[in-house]
Design a protein around this motif. Structure first.
Motif, PDB file in Angstrom:
ATOM      1  N   UNK A 156       0.817  -1.218   0.000  1.00  0.00           N
ATOM      2  CA  UNK A 156       0.000   0.000   0.000  1.00  0.00           C
ATOM      3  C   UNK A 156       0.847   1.262   0.000  1.00  0.00           C
ATOM      4  N   UNK A 157       2.100   1.138   0.454  1.00  0.00           N
ATOM      5  CA  UNK A 157       2.977   2.307   0.566  1.00  0.00           C
ATOM      6  C   UNK A 157       3.787   2.578  -0.694  1.00  0.00           C
ATOM      7  N   UNK A 158       3.620   1.777  -1.738  1.00  0.00           N
ATOM      8  CA  UNK A 158       4.437   1.920  -2.946  1.00  0.00           C
ATOM      9  C   UNK A 158       3.589   2.204  -4.172  1.00  0.00           C
ATOM     10  N   UNK A 159       4.140   2.984  -5.078  1.00  0.00           N
ATOM     11  CA  UNK A 159       3.461   3.275  -6.342  1.00  0.00           C
ATOM     12  C   UNK A 159       3.569   2.099  -7.311  1.00  0.00           C
ATOM     13  N   UNK A 160       4.621   1.338  -7.188  1.00  0.00           N
ATOM     14  CA  UNK A 160       4.872   0.225  -8.102  1.00  0.00           C
ATOM     15  C   UNK A 160       5.451  -0.939  -7.307  1.00  0.00           C
ATOM     16  N   UNK A 161       5.027  -2.154  -7.631  1.00  0.00           N
ATOM     17  CA  UNK A 161       5.485  -3.345  -6.905  1.00  0.00           C
ATOM     18  C   UNK A 161       6.200  -4.284  -7.868  1.00  0.00           C
ATOM     19  N   UNK A 162       7.437  -4.626  -7.531  1.00  0.00           N
ATOM     20  CA  UNK A 162       8.228  -5.576  -8.305  1.00  0.00           C
ATOM     21  C   UNK A 162       8.461  -6.803  -7.427  1.00  0.00           C
ATOM     22  N   UNK A 163       7.935  -7.932  -7.856  1.00  0.00           N
ATOM     23  CA  UNK A 163       8.065  -9.182  -7.105  1.00  0.00           C
ATOM     24  C   UNK A 163       9.310  -9.926  -7.566  1.00  0.00           C
ATOM     25  N   UNK A 164      10.184 -10.245  -6.628  1.00  0.00           N
ATOM     26  CA  UNK A 164      11.393 -11.032  -6.900  1.00  0.00           C
ATOM     27  C   UNK A 164      11.182 -12.418  -6.313  1.00  0.00           C
ATOM     28  N   UNK A 165      10.966 -13.410  -7.173  1.00  0.00           N
ATOM     29  CA  UNK A 165      10.640 -14.755  -6.687  1.00  0.00           C
ATOM     30  C   UNK A 165      11.119 -15.790  -7.683  1.00  0.00           C
ATOM     31  N   UNK A 166      11.899 -16.749  -7.221  1.00  0.00           N
ATOM     32  CA  UNK A 166      12.338 -17.819  -8.118  1.00  0.00           C
ATOM     33  C   UNK A 166      11.164 -18.729  -8.446  1.00  0.00           C
ATOM     34  N   UNK A 167      11.319 -19.519  -9.484  1.00  0.00           N
ATOM     35  CA  UNK A 167      10.203 -20.302 -10.025  1.00  0.00           C
ATOM     36  C   UNK A 167       9.691 -21.367  -9.066  1.00  0.00           C
ATOM     37  N   UNK A 168      10.502 -21.768  -8.060  1.00  0.00           N
ATOM     38  CA  UNK A 168      10.036 -22.759  -7.093  1.00  0.00           C
ATOM     39  C   UNK A 168       8.889 -22.230  -6.240  1.00  0.00           C
ATOM     40  N   UNK A 169       8.713 -20.910  -6.199  1.00  0.00           N
ATOM     41  CA  UNK A 169       7.613 -20.325  -5.418  1.00  0.00           C
ATOM     42  C   UNK A 169       6.273 -20.444  -6.147  1.00  0.00           C
ATOM     43  N   UNK A 170       6.318 -20.642  -7.457  1.00  0.00           N
ATOM     44  CA  UNK A 170       5.087 -20.726  -8.234  1.00  0.00           C
ATOM     45  C   UNK A 170       4.278 -21.950  -7.833  1.00  0.00           C
ATOM     46  N   UNK A 171       2.977 -21.773  -7.679  1.00  0.00           N
ATOM     47  CA  UNK A 171       2.103 -22.883  -7.314  1.00  0.00           C
ATOM     48  C   UNK A 171       2.098 -23.215  -5.840  1.00  0.00           C
ATOM     49  N   UNK A 172       2.857 -22.458  -5.036  1.00  0.00           N
ATOM     50  CA  UNK A 172       2.940 -22.720  -3.601  1.00  0.00           C
ATOM     51  C   UNK A 172       1.983 -21.815  -2.833  1.00  0.00           C
ATOM     52  N   UNK A 173       1.346 -22.357  -1.814  1.00  0.00           N
ATOM     53  CA  UNK A 173       0.448 -21.591  -0.955  1.00  0.00           C
ATOM     54  C   UNK A 173       0.879 -21.738   0.495  1.00  0.00           C
TER      55      UNK A 173
END
Length: 253
Positions: A198-215
């Motif tokens: 909420x405090x940023x105008x733009x959000x850049x997510x840095x995440x390796x592919x192993x995070x995909x599909x994870x909850x």
């Protein structure tokens, strides 16, 4: 050893130790890391394990959270490439929020000495890396420090982020999916991440592919909150399509 036998042994080890990692399993069974990843994927799809960064945990342990040392020692090459690519997103002479995360910390390590930048962070490892940087005006957000992540949380941190507006947030996550969005194991940490978004105008997510599909247990945002995802080339085409469908740009490195 046939795949079903190996997978049964992997399942046993996961329940005994609470977690298994790809490299250790590959060495134990004398197979390639890719073979182990296929085993873990098969067990995940069967609902017996849940894939996590660098390995897997028994199903149902959505609150499991690797400590800082474990996260920093996994997927190092991918994180280095992601951090290097993120340098292009630094606003010249602007302000950024650096979230608590091992890949974000690697970005902090790479900020050039001649860069003029205002940096806000609630992550002690990030602050330690930038405390001596000649061009960085560093603001450290306070609060209760979580031992596992070395990140400040709770009311002090939330108040601080409510009072600023930064150009870019470099965000970390433990998992992301099209349905669940962005998740992390700890609700207090999720609240701070939500406040940083909420405090940023733009959000850049840095995440390796192993995070995909994870909850994980605590949700703090959706993919629609993210302007840009920088990840590695291991991201599956279906996962990339789901991210882009939410309106998020994807850069593979």
């Amino acid at each position: 050893m046939y795949a079903p036998e190996r997978q049964q042994e992997i399942l046993r080890l996961a329940h005994e130790a609470g977690r298994v990692d790809v490299l250790s399993l590959a060495e134990r069974f004398q197979v390639t890391a890719e073979t182990v990843r296929r085993d873990l994927t098969a067990l995940d799809r069967a609902g017996l394990l849940r894939r996590v960064h660098g390995g897997a945990i028994p199903a149902g342990r959505l609150g499991f959270e690797p400590d800082l040392t474990a996260r920093e020692s996994t997927s190092g090459d991918e994180k280095d490439r992601i951090a290097a690519a993120a340098l292009a997103e630094l606003p010249a002479g602007g302000s950024v929020i650096l979230d608590a995360g091992s890949t974000v910390a690697r970005l902090a390590d790479r900020i050039p000495a001649d860069t003029a930048l205002t940096v806000v962070t609630h992550a002690l490892p990030v602050a330690a890396r930038l405390a001596g940087h000649p061009g960085v005006d560093l603001h450290l957000v306070g609060g209760r420090v979580r031992h596992r992540t070395r990140a400040a949380v709770d009311a002090w941190a939330l108040r601080a982020y409510a009072e600023i507006r930064a150009d870019v947030l470099f965000l970390a996550t433990n998992g992301f999916t099209a349905d669940a969005g962005l998740t992390t194991p700890d609700p207090a940490e999720a609240a701070v991440k939500r406040a940083a978004i909420a405090a940023a105008r733009r959000v850049v997510l840095l995440a390796d592919s192993a995070k995909a599909g994870q909850e994980r247990f605590a949700r703090f945002g959706s993919l629609a909150d993210v302007s840009l995802l920088i990840t590695d080339t291991g991201l599956a085409p279906a996962d990339r399509a789901a991210v882009e469908a939410a309106g998020t740009e994807v850069v593979l490195v």
